[in-house]
Design a protein around this motif. Structure first.
Motif, mmCIF file in Angstrom:
data_model
loop_
_atom_site.group_PDB
_atom_site.id
_atom_site.type_symbol
_atom_site.label_atom_id
_atom_site.label_comp_id
_atom_site.label_asym_id
_atom_site.label_seq_id
_atom_site.Cartn_x
_atom_site.Cartn_y
_atom_site.Cartn_z
ATOM 1 N N LEU A 1 0.837 -1.207 0.000
ATOM 2 C CA LEU A 1 0.000 0.000 0.000
ATOM 3 C C LEU A 1 0.874 1.261 0.000
ATOM 4 O O LEU A 1 0.581 2.228 -0.713
ATOM 5 C CB LEU A 1 -0.895 -0.014 1.237
ATOM 6 C CG LEU A 1 -1.908 1.122 1.350
ATOM 7 C CD1 LEU A 1 -3.206 0.587 1.933
ATOM 8 C CD2 LEU A 1 -1.387 2.260 2.216
ATOM 9 N N PHE A 2 1.958 1.226 0.795
ATOM 10 C CA PHE A 2 2.826 2.404 0.863
ATOM 11 C C PHE A 2 3.616 2.588 -0.438
ATOM 12 O O PHE A 2 3.839 3.718 -0.868
ATOM 13 C CB PHE A 2 3.758 2.322 2.087
ATOM 14 C CG PHE A 2 3.098 2.801 3.350
ATOM 15 C CD1 PHE A 2 2.115 2.042 3.970
ATOM 16 C CD2 PHE A 2 3.424 4.030 3.900
ATOM 17 C CE1 PHE A 2 1.480 2.489 5.124
ATOM 18 C CE2 PHE A 2 2.801 4.491 5.060
ATOM 19 C CZ PHE A 2 1.819 3.712 5.671
ATOM 20 N N HIS A 3 4.016 1.464 -1.066
ATOM 21 C CA HIS A 3 4.696 1.583 -2.374
ATOM 22 C C HIS A 3 3.765 2.253 -3.386
ATOM 23 O O HIS A 3 4.182 3.120 -4.151
ATOM 24 C CB HIS A 3 5.092 0.209 -2.904
ATOM 25 C CG HIS A 3 6.227 -0.410 -2.139
ATOM 26 N ND1 HIS A 3 6.590 -1.728 -2.311
ATOM 27 C CD2 HIS A 3 7.059 0.083 -1.211
ATOM 28 C CE1 HIS A 3 7.599 -2.006 -1.507
ATOM 29 N NE2 HIS A 3 7.909 -0.919 -0.830
ATOM 30 N N ALA A 4 2.491 1.833 -3.368
ATOM 31 C CA ALA A 4 1.521 2.406 -4.315
ATOM 32 C C ALA A 4 1.350 3.898 -4.051
ATOM 33 O O ALA A 4 1.259 4.702 -4.992
ATOM 34 C CB ALA A 4 0.184 1.674 -4.190
ATOM 35 N N GLY A 5 1.294 4.272 -2.783
ATOM 36 C CA GLY A 5 1.162 5.683 -2.432
ATOM 37 C C GLY A 5 2.376 6.481 -2.877
ATOM 38 O O GLY A 5 2.240 7.561 -3.463
ATOM 39 N N GLN A 6 3.571 5.917 -2.628
ATOM 40 C CA GLN A 6 4.805 6.618 -3.028
ATOM 41 C C GLN A 6 4.872 6.801 -4.544
ATOM 42 O O GLN A 6 5.387 7.811 -5.026
ATOM 43 C CB GLN A 6 6.032 5.839 -2.560
ATOM 44 C CG GLN A 6 6.318 5.985 -1.075
ATOM 45 C CD GLN A 6 7.523 5.156 -0.663
ATOM 46 O OE1 GLN A 6 7.597 3.969 -0.948
ATOM 47 N NE2 GLN A 6 8.464 5.785 0.024
ATOM 48 N N ALA A 7 4.336 5.795 -5.275
ATOM 49 C CA ALA A 7 4.387 5.866 -6.735
ATOM 50 C C ALA A 7 3.569 7.041 -7.266
ATOM 51 O O ALA A 7 3.790 7.501 -8.387
ATOM 52 C CB ALA A 7 3.890 4.554 -7.331
#
Lengths: 187, 85
Positions: free
Chosen positions: A43-49
């Motif tokens: 979820l955090f990777h998606a947000g950072q992207a």
């Protein structure tokens, strides 16, 4: 016998209570962010992207340059015109950071990344929002300090100007970790 | 007071920022430790050169350096702990 120069606390002693207090508080925020991150990395990777790293690095360079101007200004207090010009340069870089941050927030909101969309979004808006509040206070402090730099009457005025500059460097310091955590790290 | 060390510190900070920006897209685990190490180095440089801690009492230097190094170390370890812990 060679004498070592006396060590001196930069600025007023009280500003260091603010600085170390703020650093402790933000450290807790950062560790809480890291804890949420490790529990849901996807979820955090998606947000950072969704974040714009280009704006992140541009803001980093603006704040570093702003800190340079402010540090040089505190070393030029014996030449008021130069000191005031340097403080103005620091303020303009800070304003540039603010403009880019608002542009970034608007773009994220347009993409649907709102305060309620995910834990990452909550951290992103909360951390950058609190930092933005520090930035606004810092800009106001720099304006006062710049005015003071033109009419230094007592040693205490120098300590007050140094304290204002130290608060501005705190804003830069906090951004160092915010930039690393929000934009760069991907464990 | 000479301004050259301050300008050199700024150039080092810019270089470190660009290096960490470039490395962030590298190998994930190594990149995280590297990026957070660079953050600690940047924090120390800002403290020493911009905030004038180089001439401050030793106790303040230790507190500041301890904060920068321990925060980066704690974040690196924390981010790599398994979610089950």
């Amino acid at each position: 016998v060679s004498e070592t120069p006396a060590r001196k606390v930069p600025g007023e002693a009280g500003i260091w209570v603010v600085i170390f207090g703020d650093l402790a508080l933000f450290s807790l925020f950062f560790l809480t962010y890291a804890d949420y991150y490790r529990h849901d990395p996807a979820l955090f990777h998606a947000g950072q992207a969704m974040l714009d790293r280009g704006i992140g690095i541009a803001n980093t360079l603006l704040l570093l340059t702003s800190s340079l101007f402010v540090a040089l200004a505190t070393r030029a207090l014996g030449r008021p015109h130069r000191a005031r010009r340097l403080f103005l340069g620091g303020m303009l870089c800070g304003l540039g950071f603010a403009v880019l941050k608002i542009i970034e927030w608007r773009a994220k909101l347009a993409l649907g990344l709102g305060l309620s969309s995910s834990p990452f979004a909550i951290f992103y808006f909360m951390l950058t929002g609190i930092h933005f509040a520090h930035l606004c206070i810092g800009l106001a402090v720099l304006a006062l300090v710049r005015a003071k730099a033109g009419r230094i009457a007592a040693p205490r005025d120098i300590a007050l100007i140094e304290s204002g500059a130290l608060f501005w460097h705190l804003v830069d310091l906090l951004w160092v970790y915010l930039f690393a955590l929000l934009y760069l790290v991907r464990p | 007071m000479t301004t050259r060390p301050t300008v050199i510190a700024w150039a080092a900070l810019v270089a470190l920022s660009l290096v960490s920006f470039g490395w962030a897209s590298g190998v994930r685990g190594a990149a995280t430790a590297f990026v957070l190490s660079i953050a600690a180095a940047k924090a120390l440089t800002i403290g020493w050169r911009f905030m004038d801690l180089s001439g401050a009492p030793r106790s303040m230097q230790w507190i500041f350096a301890g904060w920068a190094l321990s925060l980066s170390a704690a974040l690196t370890v924390w981010l790599h702990l398994p979610p089950s812990l």
